[in-house]
Each structure stands twice: as C-alpha cells, then as structure tokens.
Design a protein around this motif. Structure first.
Motif, mmCIF file in Angstrom:
data_model
loop_
_atom_site.group_PDB
_atom_site.id
_atom_site.type_symbol
_atom_site.label_atom_id
_atom_site.label_comp_id
_atom_site.label_asym_id
_atom_site.label_seq_id
_atom_site.Cartn_x
_atom_site.Cartn_y
_atom_site.Cartn_z
ATOM 1 N N ARG A 704 3.889 51.840 36.466
ATOM 2 C CA ARG A 704 3.167 50.601 36.770
ATOM 3 C C ARG A 704 3.981 49.736 37.741
ATOM 4 N N GLU A 841 2.914 41.361 30.946
ATOM 5 C CA GLU A 841 2.874 42.635 30.234
ATOM 6 C C GLU A 841 3.597 42.505 28.910
ATOM 7 N N SER A 854 1.943 53.164 30.145
ATOM 8 C CA SER A 854 0.917 52.688 31.077
ATOM 9 C C SER A 854 1.277 53.202 32.465
ATOM 10 N N TYR A 875 -6.219 53.552 36.131
ATOM 11 C CA TYR A 875 -4.989 53.385 35.362
ATOM 12 C C TYR A 875 -5.147 54.065 34.017
ATOM 13 N N ASP A 877 -3.770 53.541 30.021
ATOM 14 C CA ASP A 877 -3.102 52.666 29.065
ATOM 15 C C ASP A 877 -3.230 53.317 27.692
ATOM 16 N N ASP A 885 -8.693 54.941 27.316
ATOM 17 C CA ASP A 885 -7.321 54.884 27.808
ATOM 18 C C ASP A 885 -7.225 55.246 29.281
#
Length: 1240
Positions: A704, A841, A854, A875, A877, A885
């Motif tokens: 990330r 975050e 992530s 993305y 997660d 996810d």
C-alpha cells in the motif's frame, strides 16, 4: 548270423524239433534299398515258392535282424511297426529309435547313443576338456548324437568350439573348409560321430596338411575301424580314445568261417562275391564275364583255401558288431522257445519238444521278445528294457602303436551305464598313449582356469567357456581355481594382497600423540571458548525484537522458530490469496508459475498452488530457475514458456533476475504473455525501459502506497555537511552531482577509477531540489511507508511502557516495565499489544506478529511520454474477508493486448448439455467435454456432473432442460389404430351379412340341418368378438382395462362353447341313428343352450376372481422406451390373465378333439370337418400370439392382441359359415333335402 542259426538248429535244449530259416538281403546302407528289402520280406516276394511249407508263423517272416545304420533302420522300423514284425538291430544306435509310438516293434542288442553320449561326456570332462570340436555327418546317427553331446557337455560346464558336417558326397572344397576350421580353432580335442568310410577323406586331408597334436575322440562307429589304422593316419590318429561295444570270443566261429565254399545257389551270392574279392578270381558259375575295362581275372580253381589267409573276415579277435548279431539271433530263439511252450510240452514225458500244432503271429513273437531274459554261453545276461534297449556296456579303446609299426586297439577302461553314479566310468590312465606320444593328457580349454584371487567374467557374445579372469575387489577373496564369484570377507577382516585369504584388519585410530590429534584438540577447545562467549551474548539479547519492513516469507510467521519477529510487511500468505482470487476472477485456470530458487519463491509458489486449487486453477508448469542465471538455464526457461499453451505467467522474482529472463523472451519473440507480478517487482520501473512491449498490461499487487507529510522537504534539505558524516551519504552526493567532496569518506568507485578521481570539487551550492532522482521521488512510497510504520511501532511501544499504570501492565500481577532501564524482551511484550492509527490506517498485529494485509492492485500503463504509469485498479484488504476482500475496477484495466482480458485455459468451457471429464494423467483443468448421457441434463457451463431427469421427464435435444415425456398408446388417430378399427367393423358387418343370409334361408335344409339356433348364437358372439377388438384402442384407464380383458375372455368363451355344442350335436345325432339309442332326447335345444352358458360360466367365475383379487389397471411404462411413457393395461395378475387364455385353449382343445372324431361321419354336409379346420386356424393364431405378445412392447403389444382376436374370429367365421353361404347362394341345387340325405 548263419553260424548262430545253425548252432540253435543243432541244439537239443533250445527249440528242440524246430528249425530256423533265414534270408539275407543287402541294404547297401541306403534307405530305399533297405525299404525294398523289408517290403519283399513282408510280402514274401522272394521268388522261392514252397521254400518253407512247414513254417509255423502266419506271416511271411517272423522277425528281422538289422539294419546297420540309423537312418535306414528308422525307415524300416516305421514300416514294420504297424505289422507287429519285430526288428532287432545290431548296430543302429540313434536315440530317436526309442520312440515307441513311432517304432513299436523295434528292439536292439546295441546300446543307444544316449548311453554312449553320456559316457563320452563323462570321458571328456574327466580329463578337463571344456573346449571341444565336433565333426559329424548328415544322417540321424550323427545329428542326434552331437546334439545330445552338446547339451550334456554344456550342463557340465563345457562348450562346443565348432561343429562341422561332412557331406554325403565328398567335396574337396568342403573338406578343406573343415580342415581350416580345425586348424584355426583353439580346441585341441575333436569328437567325431561318423563311420570310417565317411571320415576317411577328411582324415586324408588332415594327414596331408600334417595337422598333428589333436586328440581325437571316436564314437563306436569307427573306434575299431582297421581302414583308418593305415600308416598314413598314424601321426594323426595315434592316441585316439573312443567307446566300443563289448567284445567277445564266440567258440567255434573261426572254424565255421574257414569251412565256407562258393556255390551256384542263389543264397550264396554274398559268399561268392567275398570269394572272388578275396582270391582275385572269378567263379564263372553262369559263364558271364566281369563288366568294365581292365584285364579279365582268372577262373577260380576251387582249390583256394581260406586257412592261412590274414583278413578281416577270418579275424575273430575283435568280435563286437558280430557279437551283437549273435545275441540278436539267440534273443529271437529264446522268445520262440517261450512262445512255442517248448519246456512245458516236455515235462510229462521227460522229452523236450515244442508245440508245433498251431501257427503264431508276428505280434505274439514280439510280445515274448520284449520279455526275454537269459544268460548266453559266454556268461552275459541278455534282456531288453521297456524301450527295447539292452544293458549299456562299453569298452574304452585307445589307439596305440604296436611293435610291428601298426596300430593296436588297447582297452584302457570301461563304461557301465547301469552302475551307480560315480562308478560308471572306470579308467586305467597309466595305460593310455596320448596323441603325439605325450605322457600327459592334452589341454583343451577356451580360457585357462582362473587362479585363486580372481573370478570368471564371461565375454559378451561368446560361450560360457570363454571368459576373462578379473581380480577380486577389495574385501573379497576366491580361494579356488575357476571361481565364478568372489566371497566377501567377514566384518573386521580384509583380503590379503593376493585376494586368496581374509586376514584380520589393522586397527587404526587418531590418538593424542599424533600431531594432527594435538592440533584438533586445540581447535576444539578454542571452539568451546568461542561458543561460550557467543552463548552469553545471545542469552543477554535473547529476546531482542526484530521488525522487518520487506521480509514477506510465510516461514517467518513460525513463533517457535522466530519468537521475537514482527513485521510491517504482510506475509506472502495474503499476497498469494489475493493473486489466487485475481486469476480466478478473470477465469485464468491455466497459467505458468515461475520463481527463483529461494525460500521466498518456493514458499510463495507452494502456497499459491494450494490456494488456487480451491478455485479450480491449475499450473501448466512450475519452474524454479537458479539465482545465478546462466545462458542455459535462461534458454531452458524460455523454451518451457514457449512450448506451453498457457498465456498467463505468474512470476515470484526480483527485478535483477527477471531482467535476464525477459531479455531471452524478447530474443525468442515470446511477446504475447499476460504477466502477473508479485509484490517484489510489481513496482519495479527499472524493467520498463527495455521491455515495455512485453510488460505493458502487467497486473500485480504492491504494498500500500502512502504520502508521508514533510518527507520531501526533509529529503531536499540535505546538504554537503550532512554527506560528510557517512560514506554512503558521501557516495550518494558525489554520484548525484558528479563532483568530489572535500574530505569525502567514499571509497567505492563506479566505472573508471581515473574518471572518478578527475571529478571537479563540489561547490557546496548544489541542491537536491534542482535535480530529479529516485531519492527525492515520494510519489510511490511503499517500502518506505513500511519503514515509517516500523519506527512508529517501536515508538508507540516505548510510549505505552512509559505511561504504563501499575496493576494494568502486561506482566505478572499487572506489573509494568521500568522505562529508564529498557529490557528487549519486556519491550517486545508492549510491541505485540500496540494498536495505533497512522495516516488514516489502523495498525495492529496478530499473534504471529503479522500486520493486517492490504495491497494495491497495480496495472502497468504506458504514459503519453512513454513512461511507466502504475495505475491502481483495485485493492485487497484481508480484514474485510469473504467476497469483499478483493475489489477490482475492470474498466480501468489495460491488459497486454487491449481492454479485453485474454483467455488462458487448458480446455474450453463445457457448454450446457455436457459435462467435464478429466483427462487421465493431466491436471483437473485439462478435460474433455462429454455430452450428457440419455436421460441426463446439465444446465450450467462447466458442469462436473449431469443430473438425471425424473421418471416423467426427458432431456430436450440440447440436453439442458428436462421436458415431459410423450405419452404413447394405440389410439384411433394412429394409422395402425384406424386400420384395426376398420377391420373390426368389417368383421362385424360380415357377421351381420352372414346372419342375414342364413336368416333369409332359414327354412332350407343346409341352415336347418346344422343346428340353426346354435349357428345364430355363434354369429352373435362372433360379432361381439369383432367389436371387442375396438375396446383395446384408445387411452387405457383402470375401468377400461378391466372391461377390455373381461369382455375378451367371456366373448371367446361363448364362441368356443357354441362350437363345442354344435360338435356334440353332430356326434350325438349320428349316435341317435343307431337302433335303440335315445341320446338326442337328453340333448335337445334347451340342453344345448344350457351347455353353452354352463361352459361360459366357468370363464365368468375366473374373470370375477381375477377382478376381485388383482384386477388389470392402467400403467405408465418407461422400461422399453426411455424417451416415452407407454400407457398400457397391466394385467395385474399374470395367473388370472393366463387362466383366461388357458380356459379358452382348453375349450378349443375339447372342440377340436370331438370335431376330429366326427369328421368322417357319413353325411353329405358334415359340419365337423369345417369345425376341425377352424380350430386348427384358431390354434395357429393363438400359439403364434404367445411369443409375439411376450416379445413386443408398447402399443404394438396391443396391436398384436387385437390382430389375434380378429384373425381367430375371421377364421371361425370363414371356416364354419363360408361353406354354408356358398351352397345357399351359389349352389342352391344342393340345398335340398334329397341332396342332404345322400351319403358319400
């Protein structure tokens, strides 16, 4: 033979009163001549009529003695066998003659070659001759003998060096070839199976070449041949060894031979020939002159005398073959003696005599000959075994020089095959004279025996007798000559230098007195000291926390192995899960997986294969390349990629290694691949410049990204004064501005050292804000962001330590650590519990020290200026879990070939209507699409299994939907139903028409004379039977099925009952015409009607029982046609159905029997004949109906039933009523009382 016969004829103890006769024929050692002679004996074609008028045998000849050679003997024995005529050979030794199926009447007084061969093999092996040559002829004797000798010699470890065949007709060229073979061979021993005549030319060639030094071994055929003892053969054959038949001295034979004289009688032809040859004269009994050129010999005077002549004929010192003839004659005589019961007939009177009153057959003599057992005058026991063989006895003969310069045959041993093993061969070796006058037996081996310490190793492609001697390996010995294997020495023993004895091993060990031992002890003590020091250091810092910002290997999550490890970089487990979901999302079920030979790649690839299998993804190939790439390894990897059908490649690699791989792919034009990058190179823009055309559209998960406020200003404030503090900073500054700092700590030289030294000095005014470099680029802060989080992790842990409240701490009883005296393991406890928020975050760690995973999904785009643009298109997660996810923005993705995702599958998707069938030995992604079977569907793409339709449904044509099955039954809309219905109506109308005709003419004699009332009842019931057929057409229901079968059974019972009544009327009517018979009084019209309904009532009862127990019902049948439902009437009770049919058959049988009996009763119009014929047709129809009914199905079963009803009804109508209508309508002149009363 003649001597023995005369001796027997003069004997009073053997065959008294019986004289033996004989004929002597010459076979010339030829098959055809021998056969001709044998046939002449069997057929009595001697031309001597009345020669033996008092002969007791029923055959022309009772026994035959001969022949000398095996091949003619086989032919003659085969011919005489079916006649049962005994054939006793004195010189045919072939083992092939033991076959009693082929030669049932054959016996011999000479031992079989089988025993001679065994003896020869023992003789050869006795002297250690393992390499032997063989010479033979083309006949059975030689062929069978050498074959058996070769096999038995091989069993005893010997071999044939060569085998040469002598031609029947001597050929100089062939003889030279055999002599060349003999001369070239290493074999010094030669065995010859031949006669002296066949061997003569070869030995002449050998003697001409002076080939001496070979030890010849003779078979019995030539071992005592005086022809070969001539002086020219002395140098070659002296020392020959061989087997000879047992010799004997026959008393009186010598004097008998000296008494013969020539005679003009035909039986003296052989004596005459011998006489002329012996004395070189001609007898001239018939005045003929000898044919051929040359001088004419003188006429014999008659005063010639054999006595004093030295010839083979008069030499009785070596009677071997002659002794076999002698024994053969006596064996036949003793058999005849037993056959004629000579001893038995003389017992009462004391006079010996034979029974000569009846003749005997040759087969009888053969039976006695097989059982003969006697001791002859020379003391030898004579008998035959089950194969007709005598006692196998041989003398071993040695050819030695005598004092007169000739050859003498010296007995040096014996062989008795009947003796126990080990005692059969008896040799007196000191008496033997060897070839060339040697005193020692010659040596004949292909290879000398291997001495102790070695073993034999057979040479490839050569006989086992030819080998090399190989020394035993270390630790192995052989202590005997000619060993085939070496033996391992026991534990703690070793082979000596000669490899013949195992000796105790020398004990050797490293002691403290050796200089090497002293040095090693010193090093060991030094190692102990260093180990203690390192142990103390590690113990002091045993719990020092380690926080990694880029180590992603899943192996680091092992708490037992790495108890104090934490990281701000997600584990590869989550990256692999994300990649597996990515490839599954785009349907890439067939992809290649490559990686470097490192823990990172191996763990990641293994996790990916496990995770992707859940989504049905397969690896077309998995390839690990070495970290230090060579041209061969790179080329091999490129070939793997090129040969594969996978269009997607997942690469777990670093940027440097991937650079070489992409370079080779570009060279081999592998440019159509969709690359998926691991986080290790997903942001590696260093690859873009050279491989833009290969990597455009690459997808990968990157760490990330974050924007750290103030970082860029911090980096650009860097000044030369800061650079002088560190060699690394000094090197960075000098490389960025291409200058030389004064007092630089940089010692690292890039490129040419001279160029580096010639750099201009730095001015101090340089600024990082004025240059564009990776150092100052903060647009892709990914790994740096992990470092940033790691620092804050430790900072938050220290903060929590310093603000810890006693009683709420992480240690025992809630105690806290001392922030002024930080201990690593205590700090680690605070680090595990840290939770904080940074740049929006949430940061936390699980029990393994891993952060919440992530990733950014990055897509490699080409910018307007050609540069790499890392576009975030989604993305991952891990904290969201489930299907949420992974988030992908497909509209923003640019694949390698455009906006459309490429296809990468081992097999295309299976459409609905088919299922996947995995190919044997291939991954599950490689399959064939197989259409669903009958009765099954699949309504999804890539179905693994097909679903069965229900009983009421069936697949459509595409097999993706179950549709209701079609109903099938015989209806009025079917062509078959229409035809049957029309026929039923026609039958009913025909019945009505017949009824009308008969009703109109009811007063005529034909109608009235055949029981008019029963006829009209029968026509009524026949009409009903025709209409009953229509009840079988249409869709069956339960009630319809019950009515159908009941009506059928009762209507036909009524018809047959009427016919039965008519038949009874005919019979009783004729009986009533007899005087005094009033039977018709008891069978009037009322009784006739009652009998019809009485017979029918039984059928009614059967139908009622059937309907009340298990009645017929409508059934849906799917057994016969899976795509249709056959609506049919099930009979319910099979017993009920067949009882109905059986009762109809029973009535028909009664009717037929009575009609048959009445068919010839006197009447001009006897209806019984037509009833008989109608019943025959009725039987034919219903007997045919049964197998057809059972073998058909569906509406055809119903059609068969209707056809049987109509056919039988028409048969009854036409057979019974057609003749009446014919007379009524077409022959009215016969329809009168007068005509009816006429008798035929």
């Amino acid at each position: 033979m003649v001597f023995a016969i005369e001796e027997i004829n003069n004997s009073t103890s053997l065959l008294p009163g019986v004289r033996l006769g004989y004929r002597i024929l010459d076979s010339c050692d030829h098959i055809h001549t021998g056969l001709r002679g044998a046939l002449s004996l069997v057929n009595d074609s001697s031309g001597q009529a009345g020669a033996a008028p008092l002969c007791l045998t029923g055959a022309p000849v009772s026994a035959v003695i001969g022949l000398a050679s095996s091949s003619p003997t086989r032919a003659v024995a085969h011919t005489l066998g079916p006649f049962g005529i005994p054939l006793v050979s004195y010189f045919a030794t072939c083992a092939c003659l033991n076959d009693k199926h082929a030669f049932p009447s054959f016996l011999r007084t000479v031992p079989s070659d089988l025993f001679q061969v065994r003896g020869l093999v023992r003789l050869v092996t006795h002297f250690g001759w393992r390499w032997v040559g063989a010479v033979g002829t083309e006949d059975d004797y030689s062929r069978y003998g050498i074959q058996a000798f070769s096999e038995q010699l091989r069993e005893r470890g010997g071999c044939l060096a060569f085998y040469s065949t002598l031609p029947k007709v001597p050929s100089p060229e062939r003889l030279r070839q055999i002599a060349d073979t003999l001369e070239a061979s290493r074999a010094r021993v030669v065995i010859a199976f031949s006669t002296e005549g066949q061997l003569y030319d070869l030995l002449a060639e050998v003697a001409r070449r002076n080939l001496t030094g070979w030890q010849w071994v003779a078979s019995e055929a030539w071992v005592t041949a005086t022809l070969l003892s001539a002086p020219r053969f002395h140098s070659v054959l002296t020392g020959t060894l061989g087997f000879a038949f047992r010799s004997a001295s026959i008393p009186g034979l010598g004097d008998f031979l000296l008494q013969i004289r020539p005679s003009p009688r035909p039986e003296s032809v052989f004596v005459n020939m011998f006489w002329e040859e012996m004395f070189s004269c001609r007898l001239g009994f018939h005045g003929e002159l000898p044919a051929g050129p040359g001088p004419v010999p003188p006429v014999c005077t008659g005063a010639e005398e054999l006595r004093g002549r030295n010839s083979i004929y008069t030499d009785v010192s070596q009677l071997r073959v002659s002794y076999n003839v002698y024994k053969a004659v006596y064996a036949i005589a003793h058999a005849l003696h037993q056959l004629l019961q000579c001893d038995h007939n003389g017992q009462a009177t004391g006079n010996r005599a034979c029974k000569t009153g009846t003749q005997f057959e040759a087969r009888e003599l053969l039976s006695y000959l097989r059982r003969v057992n006697f001791t002859n005058q020379l003391g030898e026991k004579v008998y035959f075994d089950t194969n007709g063989e005598p006692v196998p006895l041989y003398d071993i003969i040695n050819w030695q020089n005598d004092d007169n310069g000739g050859i003498r045959f010296k007995k040096v041993g014996s062989y008795d095959a009947s003796a126990p093993e080990g005692l059969q061969l008896q040799m007196e070796e000191d008496l033997i004279m060897w070839t060339g006058g040697q005193t020692q037996a010659p040596v004949s081996v292909c290879t000398e025996s291997c001495p102790p310490g070695t073993r034999q190793a057979t040479r490839p492609g050569e006989p086992v007798c030819c080998f090399d001697c190989l020394p035993c390996a270390d630790g192995e010995i052989s202590n005997s000559t000619g060993s085939t294997e070496c033996t391992k020495c026991p534990l703690y023993y070793w082979s000596d230098k000669q490899r013949v004895t195992c000796v105790a091993s020398v004990e050797e060990f490293l002691s403290f007195h050796d200089s090497m031992g002293i040095v090693l002890v010193t090093l060991s003590l030094l190692g102990v000291v260093l180990t203690l020091v390192i142990t103390v250091i590690f113990y002091r810092f045993r719990a020092t926390p380690i926080v990694s910002y880029f180590a992603s290997c899943n192996c680091l999550s092992d708490r037992k192995e790495f108890p104090t490890f934490m990281r701000t970089m997600p584990s590869d487990v989550f990256q692999v899960k994300a990649i597996a979901k990515l490839v599954s999302h785009f349907g890439w079920t067939w992809l290649g997986v490559i990686g470097g030979d490192s823990d990172y790649a191996r763990f990641a690839v293994q996790l990916f294969l496990e995770e992707s299998a859940v989504f049905g993804v397969c690896a077309a190939y998995v390839h690990y390349y070495p970290l230090h790439l060579s041209k061969e390894s790179v080329f091999k990897l490129a070939q793997v990629i090129k040969r594969s059908s996978a269009k997607v490649i997942l690469c777990f690699s670093g940027e440097p290694e991937l650079h070489y791989i992409l370079q080779e792919c570009k060279r081999q034009n592998i440019t159509d691949m969709q690359w998926i990058a691991s986080e290790a190179w997903s942001t590696g823009n260093s690859l873009w410049g050279d491989f833009r055309d290969l990597l455009i559209g690459t997808l990968g998960f990157g760490i990330r990204r974050a924007e750290i406020p103030g970082l860029k200003n911090f980096l650009t404030r860097f000044r030369p004064s800061h650079a002088l503090r560190s060699p690394v900073l000094s090197e960075f500054w000098e490389e960025t501005f291409d200058c030389r700092l004064n007092g630089s700590l940089n010692t690292h030289v890039h490129g040419n050292s001279n160029t580096t030294l010639r750099r201009k000095p730095c001015t101090g005014l340089e600024s990082l804000e004025q240059v564009h470099s990776v150092y100052a680029d903060v647009s892709q802060l990914r790994v740096s962001y992990n470092v940033y989080k790691a620092v804050y992790l430790i900072a938050h842990a220290l903060h929590n330590m310093s603000t810890c409240i006693t009683g709420k701490g992480p240690f025992l009883n809630g105690s806290c650590a001392d922030p002024k005296r930080v201990v690593p393991w205590q700090l680690f406890q605070y680090m595990k519990q840290v939770r904080f928020n940074i740049l929006g975050e949430e940061i936390s760690f699980n029990e393994n020290g891993d952060p919440i995973a992530s990733y950014d999904l990055l897509n490699w785009h080409e910018g307007d200026d050609g540069s790499l643009q890392l576009v975030k298109v989604g993305y991952y997660d891990a904290s969201k879990g489930g299907e949420k996810d992974l988030i992908i923005n497909e509209s923003a993705i640019w694949f390698h070939r455009g906006p459309q995702a490429p296809q990468s599958m081992c097999s295309e998707h299976c459409p609905p209507g088919s299922r996947k069938a995995t190919r044997k030995g291939q991954p599950i992604c490689c399959y064939d699409c197989i259409p669903c079977a009958e009765g099954e569907i699949s309504n999804e793409t890539d179905s693994v299994d097909c679903k069965k339709c229900t009983v009421e449904t069936w697949p459509n044509q595409d097999r993706d939907l179950c549709i209701p099955k079609a109903m099938e039954f015989l209806s009025y809309h079917d062509l078959m139903g229409v035809i049957l219905c029309a026929v039923s109506v026609v039958g009913a109308c025909a019945t009505v028409a017949v009824s009308g005709v008969l009703f109109v003419h009811r007063n005529t004699p034909v109608v009235r004379g055949n029981n008019m009332e029963l006829s009209f009842l029968l026509l009524l019931f026949l009409g009903i039977c025709f209409l009953i057929g229509m009840a079988f057409i249409g869709e069956p229901t339960d009630w319809f099925c019950r009515i159908r079968y009941t009506a059928f059974g009762i209507s036909f019972a009524l018809c047959i009952s009427c016919i039965l009544a008519k038949t009874l009327v005919v019979l009783m009517a004729f009986r009533a015409t007899l005087p005094g018979n009033n039977v018709m009084r008891w069978f009037g019209p009322a009784q006739q009607r009652a009998s019809v309904f009485l017979c029918t009532s039984v059928q009614v009862v059967i139908c009622l029982v059937w309907l009340t127990t298990k009645p017929p019902y409508a059934a849906h049948n799917t057994r016969y046609q899976t795509a249709k439902i056959i609506v049919e009437c099930a009979v319910g009770s099979e017993v009920g159905f067949w009882c109905v049919l059986g009762y109809i058959g029973f009535l028909a049988c009664l009717c037929f029997m009575m009609a048959f009996l009445a068919r010839k009763l006197p009447d001009n119009f006897n209806e019984a004949k037509f009833i008989t014929f109608s019943m025959l047709i009725f039987f034919a129809v219903w007997i045919t109906f049964i197998p057809v009914y059972v073998s058909t199905s569906g509406k055809y079963t119903v059609a068969v039933h209707i056809f049987a009803i109509l056919a039988s009804a028409f048969g009854l109508l036409l057979c019974i009523f057609a003749p009446k209508c014919y007379i009524v309508l077409l022959k009215p002149e016969k329809n009168t009382r007068k005509q009816m009363m006429l008798k035929k």
